[in-house]
Each structure stands twice: as structure tokens, then as C-alpha cells.
Design an enzyme around this catalytic site. Sequence first.
Site, PDB file in Angstrom:
ATOM      1  N   ALA A  85      -5.476   2.633  -0.592  1.00  0.00           N
ATOM      2  CA  ALA A  85      -5.814   1.655  -1.611  1.00  0.00           C
ATOM      3  C   ALA A  85      -6.046   0.309  -0.929  1.00  0.00           C
ATOM      4  O   ALA A  85      -5.792   0.147   0.268  1.00  0.00           O
ATOM      5  CB  ALA A  85      -4.701   1.560  -2.644  1.00  0.00           C
ATOM      6  N   GLU A 101      -4.091  10.822  -1.726  1.00  0.00           N
ATOM      7  CA  GLU A 101      -3.879  11.098  -3.145  1.00  0.00           C
ATOM      8  C   GLU A 101      -5.187  11.466  -3.839  1.00  0.00           C
ATOM      9  O   GLU A 101      -5.232  12.377  -4.676  1.00  0.00           O
ATOM     10  CB  GLU A 101      -3.225   9.896  -3.815  1.00  0.00           C
ATOM     11  CG  GLU A 101      -1.782   9.705  -3.388  1.00  0.00           C
ATOM     12  CD  GLU A 101      -1.181   8.386  -3.850  1.00  0.00           C
ATOM     13  OE1 GLU A 101      -0.072   8.408  -4.403  1.00  0.00           O
ATOM     14  OE2 GLU A 101      -1.828   7.337  -3.656  1.00  0.00           O
TER      15      GLU A 101
END
Length: 299
Positions: A107, A153
Site C-alpha cells: 500500500a 493481499e
Amino acid sequence: MAVSLRALLRPAAATAARRRALLPPPPRPLVGARACSAGAPFQYLAVQKTGARQSVGLIQLNRPQALNALCEGLMEELRRALEALDNDSQVGAIVITGSQKAFAAGADIKEMQNKTFQECYSSSFLAGWDKVSTVRKPIIAAVNGYALGGGCELAMMCDIIYAGEKAQFGQPEILLGTIPGAGGTQRLTRAVGKSLAMEMVLTGDRISAVEAKEAGLVSKVFPVEKLLDAAIACAEKIASNSKLVAAMAKESVNAAFETTLAEGTRTEKRLFYATFATGDRKEGMTAFVEKRKANFTDS
């Protein structure tokens, strides 16, 4: 959730010239591919339809200067692209990939650095990432290079993971004083078991493509330059079947991760019976008896 810090990926002393030399080239057009329209143009993605019958939706993460760090803008574009491909009757499967250097290195830490608990909680921060796992059509992650934090993820939200032989997987959020927040502790544990998941989450250590395959995280490993073609070939094979029944099959397999065995088998029976209400089930069995190739119409 997290980790795109370049400092975690190479020595901090690397010069700017060296960094520029290591950046991947821009996405190359695929032979036989067509651009896919999904509303406004994309800044962080390259989206197209490919395959002999244009039945594969290809999404390439394209933020090379940040190693495809998953900023809010990129994830919003990804949601929009997935929705468009999921609603495209020509597309039977989707491939998500990055560059040869990074699928996605995590992220965007700069976006998260100054967030407060109140902001995260009130805005349901990262909740929109779940769109990937709710798409009805099968999704293949073609992972080259880094798949760390949110990148790992994202790959785990897909239905199948193919990896290039130099791929690396990890959940290094612990090194930033936080934990995975987009399913990392849950999907990784279900994929590789408690012991290895706990080790990866608590130490931040990465595993190689071969180790990921041995642990059950990855389906197959390919040479770097052959990975994308292999993922597209698999997607084409999936797309050649009934799209309607493929969605049922995906729902049934996913039930194994979401429910008890008893509830999962009930879901499977319900969906199995439901195929008998489709024209494609009748066509498939008739074609088998008549020793010919089935002509599915997604009905």
C-alpha cells in the site's frame, strides 16, 4: 495492507541514477489485444481485452516509479476496471499483473503515514479493497517481482496465483509498527497454515516463488518472461467454458474458506442442482454423449 517503502527493498544508499535504471519499462501492447473502455481514462492501470477470442480481461498495474504501490487512486481505478470487465459478456476470466520488478510492493505508506484511528474507523479505510474478492468471474494474479504487504493481499484476493520464478511474497507490516489490514492475516493463514503465516507476519520475512508454491500459496511457477502468457492461456481455457457455471464453481470453492464443511457441502449441492436449470449443463452433457465439443452459450 501495507508496505511499499523503497528502503525495505534495497539499500538506502542507492543513487537516483541506479533507481531510474531499475525501473521497469512501460506496459507493452499484447498481440491481438484491444483496449477496454471503462469510463474515464486510467492513470495507474493499463486495461485491455486479449486472447484469441478477446475473452480475457487484462489489468496491468502501472505505477512503476512507486513499484506499483497501491494508492487510493489506483485501487479506485482497479474497482472500476473490475466492474467493467465483470459486466462485459465477452470476458470470461480476468488477469491482474504488474511489472517484472513488482506486482505491487504494498500500500502507499505516504498516504497512511498521518492517518488517525478515528479517520480509519469512520471511513472504513481499505474496505473498498474487498471489491476484488467479490467479482463473479475468475481472476488470476500473475505475480512477478515483489508482492509485499498490500500487494500480497491483492494477489490472495484473486482466485489463482501464478508466479514468476523471481517473485517474492511477504507481509512486512510489522516492520512499520502495524499489521496487515486487507486480509493478510486471514487469507495467508488459510493458504499456508498457521505456522508459516505466523512466522511471515511476526518477522516480516519474505518467501520465494518456489517456497510459496510448496506452501500452497501459488498454483504454478514460470520463467519470468513466460508468466503472463501462461496466465492468459489459463484464463482463455477458463473462458472457453460456461461463464455462468464458472461463476457457480467459483462460489462453491470459495464457500470452503467462508463456512463449515457441512454448510459448504450444502452450498455445493445447491449450486450443483442449479446447473440443471441451465442450457449449458444440458449442452455439455449432450455434447459428451454425442462425442463432440460443447457449444456453451452462457445460458
